[in-house]
Design an enzyme around this catalytic site. Structure first.
Site, short mmCIF file in Angstrom:
data_model
loop_
_atom_site.label_atom_id
_atom_site.label_comp_id
_atom_site.label_asym_id
_atom_site.label_seq_id
_atom_site.Cartn_x
_atom_site.Cartn_y
_atom_site.Cartn_z
CD GLU A 1 -2.90 1.34 0.30
OE1 GLU A 1 -2.84 2.38 -0.66
OE2 GLU A 1 -3.71 0.62 0.24
CG ASP B 1 -0.97 5.04 -0.70
OD1 ASP B 1 -1.55 4.49 -1.85
OD2 ASP B 1 -1.14 4.90 0.36
CB SER C 1 -5.12 2.59 -1.87
OG SER C 1 -5.03 1.59 -2.66
#
EC number: 3.4.14.10
Length: 609
Positions: free
Chosen positions: A293, A297, A511
């Site tokens: 993640e 990002d 995300s």
């Protein structure tokens, strides 16, 4: 002066009554245990809890008024953001609340030297053993296990406070909070996903000026072409900043970022970002522990906005599962910890993106409201706060339909759509997902309506317009028509060509969408700061008014959720066969799938500068 025996008797009776009133215990908060958690046994009485006590903010209504005025492009105060000190003054509790809480803590042997206070004194933190916490809160703490992950937490389902302090405390955590703050990243190696994307894109690619390679994977170049940031050179990098938050042991890996830059943003190869550890957040730079993640990002947020300075916060707070551990040490309350840290800072990046959330109903309402108010404080200081809307459509944020839940956890087991928090907070900008070229709504895009937060004024007209288009009785009772609608905007969500653990792979989810929109916002802030204009700050009042014409309206597609065979059988047993595969559709204007649409940087730049 002579005091009669009858007077003495009355005074004694009065004193006894005062003592009796202070001894009255009232329930402060009670919750049902969310599905998926089981009680293991009594908590170790010697285990230490870091109790965070939220005191009332009597002037928050005034802060909210300031926030809406300085965020409304048609108001004379637009852009006049508040200082750190001004915000703190508006959220400070009354002295009577401070005194009452201090006296209550002192009655349990806790001294001032043991407290930690927020700058505004609206939060008090104190570490106590479980045995002391049980006495203070008139409750019993247990060890709970999350069946899917194996995580252990020390929690209770109800706590109480003496009457004389009851109204001087809003919330105490970690007590009743069972939220797990799932990351929104979705791995896209599953068969069929990539093929579906390519088929959808190739069919109409000629209508959009985007490279053919973007039908294979989304890159920084694709996003720059789609959202019209290509060719823009940031000019105010000494004033501007973009921040990404990381939770759940997610480490942003420098080596993966360099590999990403080498393949997609070669001019940024020798650049990096500023790192902050919050509440023991780690920064493990070994490739085998790189965060999926976190990598997604930072790579697209910092890559698309380069050379805007980047910041990454690693916030601790998830209890690791150790089979023989009966006393986990972390409290799993990351947003409050992160807010504590960042609100103390004099300088904060003007744009911040987060891609973690959980379904609203697992977060105690009092806690959700206090965290949401923390985001309002950031907005009042000129910070744009963005959150991914979730990857479960109208369900619980879980992108795997086999394990989706669409039932309430209040003990009634009511079938309902489950909004996500913090995306449901009215003081943040929630970002949904699209895919394909031209873009359509991605089926997993989180969206819906809050049960905790009322519909804010900035979106009432847009939401009313959407609801008026629904067929009569459309999903009546399954969502809150009066609640805050989300997402607010959207962006591409998959498949993103990223780097993880030293290898290139395709990832996605909302995300990915949130940091993309955050990067566009950071570039808009750059354009404003270069002209000595203030940063955009809290975005939503601007987006739903002046900014509407700066978005590509997405009118095709829908989100889904709760659609498995087993789930359908369960519905049929309840007489709800017609409610299989629930969803909201994308339409002209705002919708609870893609919001107002995807950004057009050139149009927005013209509107906002």
């Amino acid at each position: 002066m002579r005091i009669t025996s009858s007077c003495i008797a009355l005074l004694s009776l009065y004193a006894q009554r005062i003592v009796a009133l202070s001894d009255v215990i009232l329930v402060k908060e009670s919750v049902e245990v969310p599905e998926g958690w089981v009680k293991v046994g009594r908590a170790n009485v010697g285990h230490t809890l870091n109790l965070r006590i939220g005191l009332p903010q009597p002037n928050f209504g005034l802060l909210e008024q300031h926030l809406y005025e300085i965020s409304d492009p048609h108001h004379e105060r637009y852009g006049n953001h508040l200082s750190k000190e001004e915000v703190e003054a508006l959220v400070s509790p009354h002295q009577t609340s401070l005194d009452s809480v201090d006296q209550w803590l002192a009655s349990h042997g806790l001294r001032e030297i043991q407290f930690t206070r927020s700058p505004a004194k609206d939060w008090v933190s104190v570490k106590v053993p479980v045995a002391v916490a049980e006495t203070m809160l008139n409750t019993t703490f247990y060890l709970w296990k999350h069946l899917e992950s194996g995580d252990l937490v020390v929690r209770t389902t109800m706590y109480s406070l003496p009457r004389d302090v009851h109204d001087h405390i809003d919330v105490i955590q970690p007590t009743t909070i069972f939220a797990r703050w799932k990351a929104m990243a979705t791995t896209l190696h599953r068969p069929g996903h990539g093929d579906f994307f390519k088929e959808k894109s190739k069919s109409k690619l000629g209508a959009v000026d985007v490279d053919l390679s973007c039908t294979e994977a989304i890159t920084v170049k694709c996003l720059a072409q789609l959202y019209k940031t290509a060719g823009y050179v940031p000019k105010a990098t000494n004033k501007n900043g973009l921040g990404i938050t990381g939770y759940l042991e997610q480490f942003a890996n420098f080596a993966d970022l360099r590999s990403f830059y080498e393949s997609q943003v070669p001019e940024a190869v020798n650049s990096s970002f500023t790192f902050f550890s919050v509440n023991g957040g780690l920064n493990n730079q070994t490739l085998d522990e790189a965060g999926e993640e976190a990598g997604l990002d930072i790579q697209f947020a910092f890559g698309l906005s380069y050379p805007t300075p980047g910041t990454f916060w690693s916030t601790g707070g998830r209890p690791p599962f150790i089979p023989d551990n009966t006393a986990p040490t972390n409290d799993n309350e990351p947003y409050a910890d992160w807010l504590d840290f960042v609100l103390k800072q004099g300088k904060i990046p003007q744009t911040i993106s987060t891609s973690y959330a959980d379904h609203e109903q697992t977060v105690p309402e009092a806690y959700a409201r206090r965290v949401c108010r923390g985001f309002a404080q950031l907005g009042a200081r000129g910070v744009s706060v963005l959150f991914a809307s979730g990857d479960g459509g109208v369900s619980d944020g879980n992108s795997d339909p086999k394990t989706q839940q669409c039932f309430s956890n209040d003990g009634k087991n009511t079938y309902k759509f489950l909004p996500m928090f913090p995306p449901s907070c009215p003081y943040v900008t929630s970002v949904g997902g699209t895919f394909g070229i031209p873009e359509v709504a991605v089926p997993f895009s989180g969206g819906g309506f809050s049960y905790y937060f009322a519909q804010p004024p900035y979106q009432k007209s847009a939401v009313a317009s959407y609801l008026s288009k629904l067929p009569p009785g459309h999903y009546d009772g399954l969502y809150n028509r009066e609640g805050r609608g989300f997402p607010d905007v959207s962006a591409q969500s998959y498949p993103f060509q990223t780097w993880w653990k030293g290898e290139a792979l395709l990832l996605g989810g909302t995300s990915a969408s949130s940091p993309v929109v955050a990067a566009v916002v950071a570039l808009l802030n750059d354009a404003r700061l270069a002209k000595n204009l203030p940063p955009l700050g809290f975005l939503n009042p601007l987006l739903y008014s002046k900014g509407v014409n700066g978005f590509n309206d997405i009118t095709e597609g829908n989100n889904v959720g709760c659609g498995t065979l087993g789930f359908n059988v369960r519905l049929s047993c309840l007489g709800l066969q017609s409610l299989t595969f629930p969803y909201f559709k994308a339409t002209a204007g705002w919708d609870p799938v893609t919001g107002l649409g995807t950004p057009d940087f050139l149009k927005l730049k013209k509107l906002f500068t």
